[in-house]
Write a protein that holds these residues in place. Structure first.
Motif: not given
Length: 487
Positions: A51-64, A294-300
Motif C-alpha cells: 500500500g505504500g506506493v498508493i497515495g491519495a494523488g493516484l485517486f485525486v490527481g490522475s485526472g489532470s 467528467s474525468i477532471v470535474e469528478k475525478g478519473s
C-alpha cells in the motif's frame, strides 16, 4: 584517495566514532536494528510494502494527467514506474544488507559523507511534515462535507491528534492501523480493476458502459492527441505520486526479520506498480474517452464508476480517498519521526530525538514532527497563497533528490558491501553499474526538464534553494567539527 567507509554493525550506532565495524551476521534482533523495538509483524510489513506506493494523488490527481497527455499518460506512468523500480532495487540492495531506520540517509552518510546524510535526511523529514499538513487538510475537507457542524480546522486537528496518539502508543499500533488502511486501498483498486475490466468488454451484468474494448485509446484524436511532448508533461505530473515506496525500508528496521521484509518488498514492486498504477489508469482510459469532462470535474475513478452505473460512486470514492489520506498521514508521521530519530542518533539533530521510550517509540522525534506539521496546517489556513504555497513548492522536488542520492550512494555502497560482507548482498541491482547510471541520467533529465517547464520551475527552484541552504549548513557543520577535532 580516501578509503571507503565501513558499514556499521547492526544494532550498534558507531558511524562517526572512527572505528570501522563490519556487518553483523544476523539481520535484525528482537530490539530492532537501531535500539527500537521490533514491533512490526510480517503482515504489517507486507501491507505497508503493497500500500505504500498508493497515495491519495493516484485517486485525486490522475485526472489532470489524463487531460494533459491523453492515453499517452500510460507511457508517463510506465516511465516513472520503471524509474521507481530501479531506485527501489538499489535501495533494497543496501537495506537488505543493513536495515536501518535512517535508510538511504544513513547509507549516504556512510558512502558519501556526513554532509550527504545530513542534507538528504533533513530534506526528507521536511517533505513528510509538509505532507502531514496537505493530507490533514484533504481529510478535513471530506469529513466536513459529511459533518459540517465541525469546522474544517477542527477536523484537521482531530485527525492529527488521533494519528499522533496512534504513533505514540507503539510501533505495533502504527503497523496495525496502516495494515487496515492500506488493505482498504488495495482491495478497492483491485476491485476497480476487475469490475472495470469486465465493463470494458461488455461482460459486466447491468453495466451502463457500452463496452468499447480498447477503442477509446485511439478513437479521440489518437493515442498521442497532444503530441509526444505531452508524455514528459505527464511525467512531471505523476512522478510525485510514487513517493512513499521507500517507506518499507525505514520500517524494516523495526520488524522481526528485516532482511526478508526488504527482499520481499523489493521483489514485489514491479507487479504493485503494474497493477495499481498502470492497471487502474488503463481501465479508466478504456471506459471513457480521455477528453471526457467528467474525468477532471469528478475525478478519473468517480467518472469511470459513473460510466459503469455504480450508484453513489462519488461517496464510495470519498471513503476510499479518506482512507488513502489517513494512510498517507499515518505513514508520513511515522516516516518523519524515524528519520528525525536516525538524525538524532548520528548527532545531526538534537540528541533528544534519539531517545526511545519504554514502549519502543521515539516520542520526542514524533512530537517534534507533529509540531511542525501543525505549523504547516496553520499556514494552510492563514497564509495559503504565500507561506503554505512556498512550503509546498520547496518540498515538491525532494522525491527526485532522494532518488538521485539513492542511486549515487548505491554506486559506492556495492563495493563496501562486497568488501566487508558479501554474504549480505542478497538483493542485487540488475546490470550494475549500467542501469544505475541510466537511472541517474533519467532523474537528472527530469530535474532539468522541470527547470524549463513553467509549472515544474515553480517547484524546482524553491526546492533547489532549500536544498542548497541545508547543504551549506551541513558543510559548515562538517568543517566546524573537523576544526574542533584538530584542536
Amino acid at each position: 584517495m580516501t578509503s571507503q567507509p565501513s558499514l556499521a554493525k547492526e544494532g550498534v550506532k558507531q558511524p562517526h566514532k572512527g572505528d570501522d565495524v563490519s556487518l553483523a551476521d544476523g539481520s535484525g534482533g528482537p530490539e530492532g536494528s537501531d535500539g527500537l523495538k521490533a514491533g512490526l509483524k510480517n503482515r504489517h510489513l507486507s501491507m505497508i510494502a503493497i500500500g505504500g506506493v498508493i497515495g491519495a494523488g493516484l485517486f485525486v490527481g490522475s485526472g489532470s494527467g489524463i487531460a494533459a497527455a491523453g492515453p499517452a499518460i500510460l507511457i508517463s506512468y510506465a516511465l516513472v514506474g520503471v524509474l521507481v523500480v530501479f531506485v527501489m532495487r538499489m535501495l533494497g540492495e543496501m537495506a537488505a544488507a543493513n536495515p536501518s531506520s535512517g535508510s538511504f540517509s544513513e547509507y549516504a552518510d556512510r558512502a558519501l559523507g556526513r554532509w550527504a546524510g545530513f542534507t538528504i535526511g533533513w530534506l526528507y523529514w521536511f517533505f513528510w511534515v509538509v505532507v502531514l499538513a496537505v493530507e490533514a487538510t484533504a481529510g478535513a475537507v471530506i469529513l466536513e462535507g459529511w459533518i459540517p457542524a465541525v469546522p474544517q480546522w477542527g477536523w484537521a486537528l482531530i485527525v492529527m491528534v488521533v494519528l499522533t496518539a496512534t504513533n505514540l502508543v507503539s510501533v505495533g499500533s502504527y503497523g496495525e492501523f496502516e495494515f487496515w488502511f492500506a488493505g482498504i486501498k488495495v482491495v478497492a483498486i483491485a476491485a476497480f480493476v476487475v469490475i472495470g475490466g469486465l465493463a470494458v468488454f461488455g461482460l459486466l451484468p447491468g453495466s451502463d458502459n457500452p463496452g468499447a474494448g480498447f477503442a477509446h485509446l485511439t478513437d479521440t484524436q489518437g493515442f498521442l492527441p497532444n503530441g509526444a511532448g505531452a508524455i514528459l508533461t505527464g511525467v512531471l505530473m505523476v512522478v510525485f505520486s510514487f513517493m512513499g515506496s521507500e517507506i518499507v525500508t525505514l520500517a524494516a528496521g523495526e520488524s522481526e526479520d528485516p532482511q526478508r521484509a526488504v527482499t520481499k518488498a523489493t521483489n514485489s514492486v514491479i507487479w504493485r506498480i503494474a497493477v495499481f498504477y498502470l492497471g487502474s489508469i488503463f481501465v479508466v482510459l478504456t471506459l471513457l474517452p480521455w477528453n471526457d469532462k467528467s474525468i477532471v470535474e469528478k475525478g478519473s475513478y468517480v467518472a469511470a464508476l459513473d460510466s459503469i452505473g455504480i450508484p453513489h460512486a462519488g461517496q464510495i470514492m470519498n471513503v476510499i480517498v479518506l482512507t488513502a489520506v489517513l494512510s498517507c498521514l499515518n505513514s508520513g508521521l511515522y516516516t518523519a519521526s524515524r528519520m528525525a530519530f536516525s538524525l538524532g542518533e548520528r548527532g545531526d539533530a538534537p540528541k533528544s530525538f534519539a531517545k526511545v521510550e519504554g514502549n519502543g517509540v521515539p516520542r520526542t522525534a514524533i512530537l517534534a514532527s507533529v509540531v511542525f506539521g501543525f505549523v504547516a496546517v496553520g499556514a494552510n489556513y492563514f497564509w495559503e497563497d504565500t507561506v503554505f504555497q512556498f512550503l509546498l513548492n520547496s518540498s515538491g522536488a525532494v522525491a527526485l533528490f532522494v532518488w538521485l542520492v539513492i542511486a549515487i550512494t548505491q554506486l559506492k555502497m556495492r563495493g563496501i558491501i562486497l568488501s566487508e560482507a558479501p554474504e549480505k548482498l542478497v538483493v542485487k541491482m540488475w546490470l550494475f553499474p549500467f542501469l544505475t547510471w541510466l537511472t541517474i541520467g533519467g532523474i537528472v533529465f527530469i530535474c532539468g526538464y522541470m527547470l524549463v517547464d513553467d509549472a515544474g520551475r515553480e517547484q524546482m527552484l524553491p526546492s533547489l534553494g532549500v536544498a542548497a541552504l541545508v547543504l551549506v549548513i551541513a558543510v559548515a557543520r562538517d568543517r566546524m567539527r573537523a576544526g574542533a577535532a584538530e584542536r
